[in-house]
Scaffold this motif. Structure first.
Motif, mmCIF file in Angstrom:
data_model
loop_
_atom_site.group_PDB
_atom_site.id
_atom_site.type_symbol
_atom_site.label_atom_id
_atom_site.label_comp_id
_atom_site.label_asym_id
_atom_site.label_seq_id
_atom_site.Cartn_x
_atom_site.Cartn_y
_atom_site.Cartn_z
ATOM 1 N N UNK A 371 0.830 -1.206 0.000
ATOM 2 C CA UNK A 371 0.000 0.000 0.000
ATOM 3 C C UNK A 371 0.864 1.256 0.000
ATOM 4 N N UNK A 372 1.939 1.214 0.762
ATOM 5 C CA UNK A 372 2.848 2.360 0.812
ATOM 6 C C UNK A 372 3.474 2.608 -0.552
ATOM 7 N N UNK A 373 3.840 1.533 -1.240
ATOM 8 C CA UNK A 373 4.433 1.664 -2.570
ATOM 9 C C UNK A 373 3.451 2.223 -3.583
ATOM 10 N N UNK A 374 2.158 2.024 -3.317
ATOM 11 C CA UNK A 374 1.131 2.560 -4.216
ATOM 12 C C UNK A 374 0.712 3.971 -3.822
ATOM 13 N N UNK A 375 1.406 4.537 -2.833
ATOM 14 C CA UNK A 375 1.178 5.934 -2.489
ATOM 15 C C UNK A 375 0.270 6.173 -1.302
ATOM 16 N N UNK A 398 -7.098 5.692 2.984
ATOM 17 C CA UNK A 398 -6.937 5.870 1.550
ATOM 18 C C UNK A 398 -7.610 4.773 0.767
ATOM 19 N N UNK A 399 -7.521 4.882 -0.548
ATOM 20 C CA UNK A 399 -8.165 3.912 -1.426
ATOM 21 C C UNK A 399 -7.380 3.804 -2.722
ATOM 22 N N UNK A 400 -7.695 2.777 -3.476
ATOM 23 C CA UNK A 400 -7.093 2.582 -4.799
ATOM 24 C C UNK A 400 -8.227 2.479 -5.811
ATOM 25 N N UNK A 408 -4.766 3.815 -9.322
ATOM 26 C CA UNK A 408 -4.287 5.076 -8.751
ATOM 27 C C UNK A 408 -4.619 5.122 -7.273
ATOM 28 N N UNK A 409 -3.610 5.377 -6.453
ATOM 29 C CA UNK A 409 -3.818 5.500 -5.020
ATOM 30 C C UNK A 409 -4.262 6.902 -4.653
#
Length: 819
Positions: A371-375, A398-400, A408-409
């Motif tokens: 999740x961190x890598x996706x922002x 947050x969400x994706x 997109x995060x």
């Protein structure tokens, strides 16, 4: 008149049913159990439904649990309506009265509805309590509560119709209760469960809409949709007609009559289905909340209409142990996505995920890393229990968003420095901005050909590496290019916006003319101009340097547009720190941090689409700016300003690093709210209007003297867009402070918002202005009077019912004694 006489025979039956209920101890017991259960869940038992624990001046919890409590209350109230008549044999006497079967059914139905409404009257004490506990007093959205009560009434109306039908099927009240309970449960939630079966995906939307919950969710929030209202009326009509048919079944002997009734029933069903189908194309809703909380903007609607594939949203905000504020964020996000679905239907699906669900530490940490890598940025939320213990919880607010294979995060939590990250005010700000954050992500994913913007070169502007970080961010929205004007007329015309970032060399008249005419044609410009030149390299070798006024030959042009950048430096007592090497007692050199007034830290006022919800912004050696009289068609809005303790010195001015060792003389910092960024909008007058010009400048082109409606933003410091570069030649994130190793996120937010606003032809940025009033309970009242309010809301509704029962019994006793 005949009609009134006809239906007047219903009233004695209606009164009989109501009197019969209130003359029975069972009726009072049923209502008392309902009120006791509701009161305990809302005011005593800890959990997500507890109004006091949640801390919000809202009755949302009541309208969430009421459908489940009604599943037991309504069948208990309605089970005897026909079953008791059948068991005692009085049903036959009833049929001898001058009443049709439909009139009998309606009389019984309205009697059951009145009884359910009576059970709701004591719940108004909950509203009174929340009103009294609000901070400030009365901080309750009364219109939304009224709308929610209407939704609860319609839900109760369906349950009563099911209860009446179930009671007509049997003479056993217990059997009638169970049938009503099971039928109500199935229609409320059963269709939703069935629609989740994978092999029913093609028709899942149709099945879902057959259930009550899909329609109640919207109306229980205070949003009256004509499609939902028609659905409720339709279901009520179906069960009332079915009850009528059950009563008529005693007369159905001939096959022709049976066929006739089947045809009638079929016709009724077809008519109801047809009405609901036609109404499904009628979009008329009334959002009764005071802020229009559940009404999405026209800009969002237009964006959603362009979806041509499924949009899937994975939300990492779930779990029973989620802190209270984030539970509210979760509900608000679900409400928003449900509103999105109203407009595009099955094209949008979402799912809540608990990233901390796995008991395996390695699996949890692996997901956290992904999740961190996706922002998505986590926070450690602290929550204090009643025992005074502090509970820590890792939360990913947050969400994706997934669309056509692209992801997109989106981080939902705003980090306003004035508030705690997990505080109610900060979460409320985040809820207000949810619609924009979602639509912004959707716009990025669905955008086809990106519009072009350009960084200008040729006047000593910041290099490509110095703006690399913001370039990468803007590339998510635009094709970002760089280039030299070269005096070429029309060279900028295809760009949505141009950025003039930190020029240090003079602009030629040719280039000024090109920029001017680009603006006149409706082009947008972001100016980042320094009022003074500072050679920072000289401070590495000497503690002093001189800041000289910038001479870019742009003064006349900006003045004509309505702004003046003052040649000098602004200092602010609210500032970042600078590191200076000092020798310690052990003889070793170390870096100490000192407040450096030439590095102001700016907080936004949240007054505009651009500056709302901005994080802290860090500037280096900014100047000040003034708005000046220009075209009356130009509107000026200050976006950023200094704190209440600032000072401005005109260049040339000496900068002395040694001043950090001296105590700041606050008497010298006597200027407040000095502007450093301004938005100008409207129709600008050309700087080249009514001027004798060199033919080599204008050539064969006619000078446009007044612009189309357009926009520009002027910021008196180029540092806000400049990222630092490491000794290895790598760029740091924009806003990264080398001295404190902290990143000021507001810098990137400001530039991104500025360009998005300048290029915002669809008006999506206006969504950022959405306001949702924060409605909290008064914590001091809760702390001091918690037992009082728990006791009041648990016992007073029950006492009301008991006193009503005693009063009704006394009146009845006197009446019959007198007779």
């Amino acid at each position: 008149m005949c009609l009134s006489i006809k239906y007047s025979f219903m009233l004695p039956l209606l009164r009989k049913e109501i009197n019969s209920f209130f003359s029975s101890l069972t009726g009072y017991v049923v209502i008392i159990v309902f009120l006791l259960a509701t009161g305990l869940f809302l005011w005593v038992f800890p959990g997500q439904f507890n109004i006091i624990d949640n801390g919000y001046a809202s009755l949302d919890a009541l309208f969430i649990i009421a459908p489940w409590v009604f599943l037991f209350l309504v069948p208990a109230v309605s089970m005897r309506l026909f079953a008791d008549e059948k068991k005692s044999g009085t049903i036959e006497f009833l049929f001898t009265q001058p009443l049709t079967e439909m009139q009998i059914v309606l009389a019984k139905y309205f009697a059951g509805l009145v009884l359910v409404l009576f059970s709701l009257i004591p719940s108004l004490i909950y509203l009174f309590s929340v009103y009294q506990l609000g901070s400030p007093l009365g901080n309750v959205d009364m219109a939304a509560v009224l709308g929610s009560y209407i939704g609860l009434f319609l839900l109760a109306a369906i349950y009563v119709s099911i209860g009446v039908f179930s009671s007509s099927l049997t003479e056993n009240q217990i059997v009638a209760f169970l049938i009503a309970l099971l039928l109500s449960f199935f229609i409320y939630i059963g269709f939703e469960l069935i629609s989740g079966l994978s092999f029913l995906n093609p028709v899942s939307g149709i099945i879902l809409n057959l259930g009550i919950n899909e329609h109640y969710k919207s109306i229980s929030r205070g949003v009256l949709d004509i499609r939902n209202v028609v659905y409720f009326i339709s279901v009520i009509a179906v069960f009332i007609y079915l009850t009528k048919m059950v009563l008529e079944s005693r007369k159905l002997i001939k096959k022709t009559i049976i066929k006739q009734k089947i045809v009638q029933l079929t016709f009724i069903f077809v008519a109801i289905i047809l009405v609901n189908y036609v109404v499904s194309f009628v979009f008329y809703r009334v959002d009764m909340t005071s802020e229009g909380r559940y009404t999405i903007s026209e800009q969002s609607k237009n964006l959603l209409k362009n979806l041509d594939d499924e949009l899937y949203v994975k939300i990492y905000l779930d779990g029973d142990d989620l802190p209270i504020g984030f539970k509210r964020m979760k509900r608000s996000l679900a409400d928003l996505l449900d509103e999105f679905k109203v407009h595009v239907g099955s094209e949008i699906n979402y799912h809540f995920i608990n990233p901390s669900e796995s008991p395996d530490k390695n699996i949890r940490f692996s997901l956290y890393k992904q999740l961190f890598e996706k922002g998505l940025v986590p926070i450690e939320s602290n929550e204090t229990t009643e025992e005074g213990k502090t509970m820590q919880k890792m939360v990913f607010p947050g969400l994706i968003v997934v669309y056509k294979g692209k992801e997109m995060g989106v981080n939902l939590l705003k980090n306003n420095p004035r508030y705690k990250p997990d505080g109610e005010e900060n979460i409320n700000n985040s809820v207000q901005s949810m619609e924009y954050e979602l639509t912004n992500a959707i716009r990025k994913l669905t955008k086809g050909e990106k519009p072009e913007i350009a960084f200008l070169e040729g006047h000593g502007e910041l290099s490509e590496y110095q703006v690399l970080d913001i370039t990468n961010t803007l590339s998510e929205y635009y094709e970002v290019k760089r280039g030299v004007i070269g005096g070429t007329y029309g060279i900028l015309d295809n760009f949505k916006a141009v950025i003039i970032a930190g020029p240090s060399l003079k602009f030629s008249e040719n280039d000024k003319f090109v920029i001017d005419q680009y603006l006149m044609k409706g082009g947008k410009i972001l100016w980042l101009i320094d009022g003074a030149n500072i050679n920072m390299d000289s401070l590495k070798y000497s503690p002093r340097t001189i800041a000289m006024p910038s001479d870019l030959k742009l003064e006349d042009q900006l003045f004509r547009y309505g702004v003046r950048i003052n040649p000098g430096l602004l200092q602010d007592a609210q500032c970042a720190k600078i590191g200076m090497a000092r020798r310690g007692a052990d003889g070793q050199s170390k870096i100490n941090l000192y407040p450096w007034t030439y590095y102001p830290v700016v907080l936004s006022d949240n007054t505009n689409e651009i500056n709302k919800y901005l994080d802290v912004i860090r500037l280096e050696f900014p100047s000040s700016l003034d708005t000046v009289s220009s075209s009356p068609d130009v509107r000026k809005t200050i976006l950023l300003h200094s704190s209440a303790k600032a000072k401005f010195d005109y260049a040339p001015v000496e900068i002395d690093l040694m001043q950090v060792q001296n105590k700041m003389d606050e008497h010298l910092f006597n200027q407040a709210d000095v502007p450093v960024a301004v938005l100008l909008e409207g129709e600008f007058e050309s700087n080249f209007k009514n001027r004798f010009l060199d033919p080599n400048i204008t050539k064969a082109y006619e000078v446009i003297s007044k612009s189309k409606a357009t926009r520009m933003i002027v910021i008196s410091s180029s540092s806000v867009i400049r990222n630092e570069i490491s000794a290895k030649g790598e760029s740091y994130p924009l806003g990264f402070d080398i001295n404190t190793r902290k990143t000021f996120k507001g810098n990137k937010q400001l530039i991104t918002n500025s360009i998005n606003y300048l290029c915002d032809d669809e008006g999506l940025m206006s969504i950022r202005l959405r306001e949702i009033k924060l409605r909290l309970l008064d914590k001091s009242k809760i702390t001091s009077d918690k037992i009082f309010w728990q006791t009041t809301n648990t016992l007073i509704p029950i006492l009301f019912v008991i006193l009503f029962g005693l009063g009704a019994g006394y009146i009845r006793k006197r009446k019959y004694t007198r007779n």
